[in-house]
Design an enzyme around this catalytic site. Structure first.
Site, mmCIF file in Angstrom:
data_model
loop_
_atom_site.group_PDB
_atom_site.id
_atom_site.type_symbol
_atom_site.label_atom_id
_atom_site.label_comp_id
_atom_site.label_asym_id
_atom_site.label_seq_id
_atom_site.Cartn_x
_atom_site.Cartn_y
_atom_site.Cartn_z
ATOM 1 N N CYS A 185 63.159 13.154 44.502
ATOM 2 C CA CYS A 185 62.758 12.278 45.603
ATOM 3 C C CYS A 185 62.397 13.165 46.778
ATOM 4 C CB CYS A 185 63.884 11.317 45.985
ATOM 5 S SG CYS A 185 63.513 10.345 47.464
ATOM 6 N N CYS A 240 57.122 7.127 50.153
ATOM 7 C CA CYS A 240 57.557 7.822 48.935
ATOM 8 C C CYS A 240 56.966 9.221 48.978
ATOM 9 C CB CYS A 240 57.101 7.070 47.685
ATOM 10 S SG CYS A 240 57.486 7.930 46.137
#
Length: 288
Positions: free
Chosen positions: A75, A226
């Site tokens: 991530c 993101c």
């Protein structure tokens, strides 16, 4: 047992961050889901865990658990929060740290202006390594990229398959704000061509150095930003001949800057990382 945590966000992509070095963390999938719940827990897109490294050439181990309780490989927005967390908690005095993730090592650097730059490594474009089952799908070339046709809600949508340590399907759209992301996102996420599911990115090209992006994240749904999705979108756009590095990526949560020189060169992401508050939660209040 009380579990101490820090709430953070990177461009609106929000996290519960846990120190797994100075406290024991052993949660069930149901407890992970409850902790991430915005109604029954703290609330987060993902939970980040700081652990001791398992190899001598890195500073920390970095684990990521999705809001649905599944553990994932990477991530990018979380990585920026990770380095700010270990710095603010006095766990390191380095401005740049090497961090072990599920499938490799990344380098995180805290800049003087408070922004964080993450060396995300080189993108993986070989379908089998994304992983992506390309066999039998319609395909055509655009620039240096291969586009694949997926059946999505009765339409054929053309996507690029890119891994930034986790899988992404990137689609170029004319108007990202009015595109049916919430309808198409889950269909792409669970498409059988992606055996490990996939993050679905929807990119609108503004100019050769700017895009607007929405991402329907695997296991989390649409998020405000993101990081790996921004990297994958820029890689796909450069390969298709639509973009030139560096690229400003505008998301609902803020702006990221992505740079990539092509080929096997690493992708570099720069953006904010913000601490919101600290607290503790009684694990007895979470379902087992």
């Amino acid at each position: 047992m009380k579990l101490k945590f820090t709430k953070m966000h990177g461009a609106g992509n929000d996290f519960v961050v846990l120190d797994g070095i100075h406290q024991q963390i052993d949660l069930t999938p149901a407890q992970w889901r409850a902790l991430a719940s915005r109604h029954f827990g703290v609330g987060a897109d993902q939970i980040l865990i700081v652990e001791k490294p398992t190899r001598p050439d890195v500073d920390f181990r970095y684990r990521i658990v999705n809001a649905d309780g599944s553990e994932v490989e990477h991530c990018g927005n979380g990585a920026r929060c990770f380095v700010r967390f270990v710095t603010e908690q006095g766990m390191t005095d380095k401005r740049s740290v090497r961090v072990e993730v599920m499938n490799g090592v990344i380098t995180l650097t805290l800049q003087d202006d408070g922004q964080v730059t993450v060396d995300m490594g080189a993108p993986e474009l070989e379908p089998a390594r994304v992983p992506f089952r390309a066999q039998g799908l319609p395909t055509h070339a655009e620039g240096a990229d291969a586009l694949y046709g997926l059946e999505v809600n009765g339409r054929t949508e053309w996507i690029s398959a890119v891994s930034m340590g986790n899988p992404h399907a990137v689609q170029v759209v004319d108007d990202v704000e009015n595109f049916p992301v919430l309808q198409d996102g889950p269909v792409i996420e669970h498409h059988p061509a992606f055996p490990n599911r996939v993050n679905a990115g929807f990119m609108q090209v503004v100019d050769r150095h700017a895009i607007r992006l929405r991402v329907y994240e695997r296991g989390a749904g649409e998020t405000l930003a993101c990081g790996t999705g921004a990297c994958a979108a820029v890689v796909a756009g450069i390969r298709r001949g639509l973009l030139d590095s560096p690229v400003r990526v505008h998301t609902h949560g803020g702006e990221l800057t992505i740079a990539w020189d092509g080929g096997a060169e690493p992708v570099r992401m720069t953006g904010p990382a913000t601490t919101v508050f600290e607290g503790s939660i009684d694990l007895a209040a979470l379902p087992a």
